[in-house]
Structure formats: C-alpha cells, structure tokens
Write a protein that holds these residues in place. Structure first.
Motif, PDB file in Angstrom:
ATOM      1  N   LEU A  63     -11.285  -8.358 -27.239  1.00  0.00           N
ATOM      2  CA  LEU A  63     -10.006  -8.268 -26.653  1.00  0.00           C
ATOM      3  C   LEU A  63      -9.912  -6.951 -25.699  1.00  0.00           C
ATOM      4  N   ALA A  82      -9.707  -6.488 -21.680  1.00  0.00           N
ATOM      5  CA  ALA A  82      -8.406  -5.879 -21.157  1.00  0.00           C
ATOM      6  C   ALA A  82      -8.854  -4.573 -20.086  1.00  0.00           C
ATOM      7  N   LEU A 134      -8.215   0.421 -24.852  1.00  0.00           N
ATOM      8  CA  LEU A 134      -7.023   0.022 -25.107  1.00  0.00           C
ATOM      9  C   LEU A 134      -5.892   0.870 -24.262  1.00  0.00           C
ATOM     10  N   ARG A 141      -3.425  -0.332 -21.398  1.00  0.00           N
ATOM     11  CA  ARG A 141      -2.123  -0.035 -21.441  1.00  0.00           C
ATOM     12  C   ARG A 141      -1.536   0.613 -20.351  1.00  0.00           C
ATOM     13  N   ILE A 184      -1.996  -4.771 -20.961  1.00  0.00           N
ATOM     14  CA  ILE A 184      -1.370  -5.177 -22.259  1.00  0.00           C
ATOM     15  C   ILE A 184      -0.217  -4.343 -22.431  1.00  0.00           C
ATOM     16  N   THR A 185       0.537  -4.784 -23.357  1.00  0.00           N
ATOM     17  CA  THR A 185       1.916  -3.975 -23.385  1.00  0.00           C
ATOM     18  C   THR A 185       1.591  -2.956 -24.409  1.00  0.00           C
ATOM     19  N   GLU A 201       1.306  -3.966 -27.900  1.00  0.00           N
ATOM     20  CA  GLU A 201      -0.013  -4.826 -28.262  1.00  0.00           C
ATOM     21  C   GLU A 201      -1.003  -3.697 -28.622  1.00  0.00           C
ATOM     22  N   ALA A 202      -0.915  -2.563 -27.427  1.00  0.00           N
ATOM     23  CA  ALA A 202      -2.060  -1.457 -27.658  1.00  0.00           C
ATOM     24  C   ALA A 202      -1.825  -0.742 -29.065  1.00  0.00           C
ATOM     25  N   VAL A 258      -1.127 -10.452 -31.815  1.00  0.00           N
ATOM     26  CA  VAL A 258      -1.436 -10.151 -30.306  1.00  0.00           C
ATOM     27  C   VAL A 258      -2.366 -11.056 -29.554  1.00  0.00           C
ATOM     28  N   SER A 303       0.306 -13.638 -28.031  1.00  0.00           N
ATOM     29  CA  SER A 303       0.936 -13.061 -27.039  1.00  0.00           C
ATOM     30  C   SER A 303       0.145 -12.963 -25.740  1.00  0.00           C
ATOM     31  N   VAL A 304      -1.097 -12.188 -26.025  1.00  0.00           N
ATOM     32  CA  VAL A 304      -1.832 -12.322 -24.889  1.00  0.00           C
ATOM     33  C   VAL A 304      -2.211 -13.527 -24.319  1.00  0.00           C
ATOM     34  N   HIS A 358      -1.561 -14.575 -20.452  1.00  0.00           N
ATOM     35  CA  HIS A 358      -2.647 -14.476 -19.469  1.00  0.00           C
ATOM     36  C   HIS A 358      -3.463 -15.878 -19.267  1.00  0.00           C
TER      37      HIS A 358
END
Length: 285
Positions: A192, A196, A211, A215, A220-221, A224-225, A275, A278-279, A283
C-alpha cells in the motif's frame, strides 16, 4: 542514538576487502541486531541500520559482482527474517550471476533471492516497461525514477494482499486463527505504501517515508498515514520478537502468541483492514 558497536560495524561494512570480511560483517550484523533488540532498541531504527550494513557490505570491494539490492534491503526495511533480493549487473555476454553470493548468504542464515542477471541497460529497459515494477521501485534510487506503470496496477496488487478477516473471541483474535505477521501485516503495508508513494510522485525507498510523502501529497489522509505507520511499527516489533524466539519460520496460530502480542496483532490487522477499505472506496471505485 545507536550503540557504538552498531556504529562501528556500519563504518566497517563498505570497507570489506575480501569475501571473508564480508561474511564476518554480515554475521556480526545479525548478532548485534539481536543484542540491540534484547535491550529494547526501536526495531524500525534497527531495520534501517541492518539494511545499510547489508547494502554497504555487498557493495564493498569484497564482493566481485556488481549488484543492486531490492526488496526489503533495497527499501531499508530489512529484518533478519527478510529475504535479500538483488539484481546482478553483468556484461553483455554474461548469463547467470555467480552463485557464491547466494551460498554465502544462505550459510549465514539469510534468505537469498537473486532476481537475475542482465546488463545495466536491460534492467533499465525493464524498469521503463513496467515489468515487475515492484522490483525496480524498491531498488533504491537506481531505477525507481525510470519506472512507468499504471498506478492502478500497484493499487490492485496492494488491495489483493489485504489480511484475512479477524476471527474474534472475547474481543481478541481467536486462538485458532492462523497468524503470519509478514504475510498478514508487513507485505500489505509495504504494498500500500509503494502504491501511495508512486501515486504521489515520490521515489522514497522506505515504507515509513513513502507514507509521509503520500500524506503530504494527499494521496492518503492523515488518519490513514497514522494508522499505517502504527501497523508498520507493530509488525516490525512482532516479527522481531518472533525471530528472537526462533519461531519466525514456523506455522502459528494466535494460540501460540502471548496475550499482549495477540492483542497487538489483532489491533494492527483491524487498522490495516480499515485503511484498505477506505482507500479502496476512494481510489478504486
């Protein structure tokens, strides 16, 4: 601050003049890492140190082959349980890489995974083609910037590696549930983070920095990060403990884990699954 013995070994790694010295440095790296873990040093910091020592030793004059590290070592994320993967850079008419390196690593307890041998230009062509993109994205900064792959391919690969659903009993993972820290936590998080970072235009090698960069680019939010960073740290701690207990390569169930480790594993797996969902919703729709 790392212990002076760790810093001293790191300084000697790029200076290895022959195979015997390389062997000694690599053997010492595992022993010193185990000592540092026993004294409570941060596994994420030690993974960076361990990766650097391996890389510098294998790039030293003591190794005849020209190699490029990829995989966990190339990323800077390696533990003793991680495979050592490399690309052999050879002349136009060379075929197989020298097997001596693989034998040495195996003898020392490493998992040796040579990717293959090719001239430098051929490796670069493969990177541009998107063939085995993960191999080249993890090969430090050597060819990462050349990789051209559909980001959706990397995302699909990451989503396909999501951990199995947690089977709960009294709020903790069921003791009969199969547990594999590397497959269930580490690999999905690495996949992941790789996607990202690529989506963010980052060529950072380490999972932690990927990560951060993702971010910063709003791929990613922040939540999430933070969650993935926690999962990554937890997985490094769990896998390090299993290595120290000499059970990292054994099939295991949650029954085999102390309650605290079982709780850590369950919390990390739930965070990772959340996560992933949500991703995927944002996406992959």
């Amino acid at each position: 601050m790392l212990h002076p013995s760790l810093l001293e070994l790191a300084e000697s790694a790029p200076l290895c003049a022959n195979p015997a010295t390389v062997r000694g440095v690599l053997a010492d790296s595992r022993e010193l890492l185990g000592n540092a873990l026993q004294h409570g040093e941060d596994p994420s910091v030690l993974a960076g140190w361990f990766s650097r020592v391996i890389t510098d030793a294998l790039h030293s004059p003591g190794v005849d082959d020209e190699i490029v590290l990829t995989g966990p070592v190339g990323r800077g994320d390696a533990l003793p349980t991680s495979p050592v993967r490399w690309l052999a850079v050879v002349g136009k008419h060379a075929e197989d890489p020298n097997p001596a390196l693989a034998r040495m690593l195996t003898d020392l307890g490493f998992v040796a995974e040579p990717v293959g041998a090719a001239p430098r230009g051929r490796w670069e062509e493969r990177a541009r083609s998107g063939e085995d993109a993960k191999v080249y994205l993890d090969a430090g900064t050597w060819v990462a910037s050349l990789v051209q792959v559909d980001a959706r391919t990397l995302l699909d690969d990451a989503l396909a590696s999501r951990p199995p659903a947690i089977e709960l009993a009294d709020g903790l993972p069921s003791r009969e549930m199969s547990v594999n820290v590397r497959a269930d936590l580490m690999i999905p998080t690495v996949n992941l983070a790789r996607w990202a970072a690529y989506q963010a235009g980052s060529t950072a090698p380490t999972t932690a920095q990927r990560l951060i960069d993702a971010r910063t680019a709003d791929v990613i939010t922040a939540d999430e990060a933070d969650a993935l960073t926690q999962v990554w740290k937890s997985s490094l701690e769990l896998q390090s403990r299993r290595w120290m207990d000499h059970i990292h390569d054994q099939d295991a169930t949650a029954w085999d884990m102390p309650a605290l480790q079982r709780s850590t594993y369950g919390a990390a797996a739930r965070l990772l699954s959340q996560v992933m969902s949500s991703v995927e919703a944002r996406h992959a729709g």
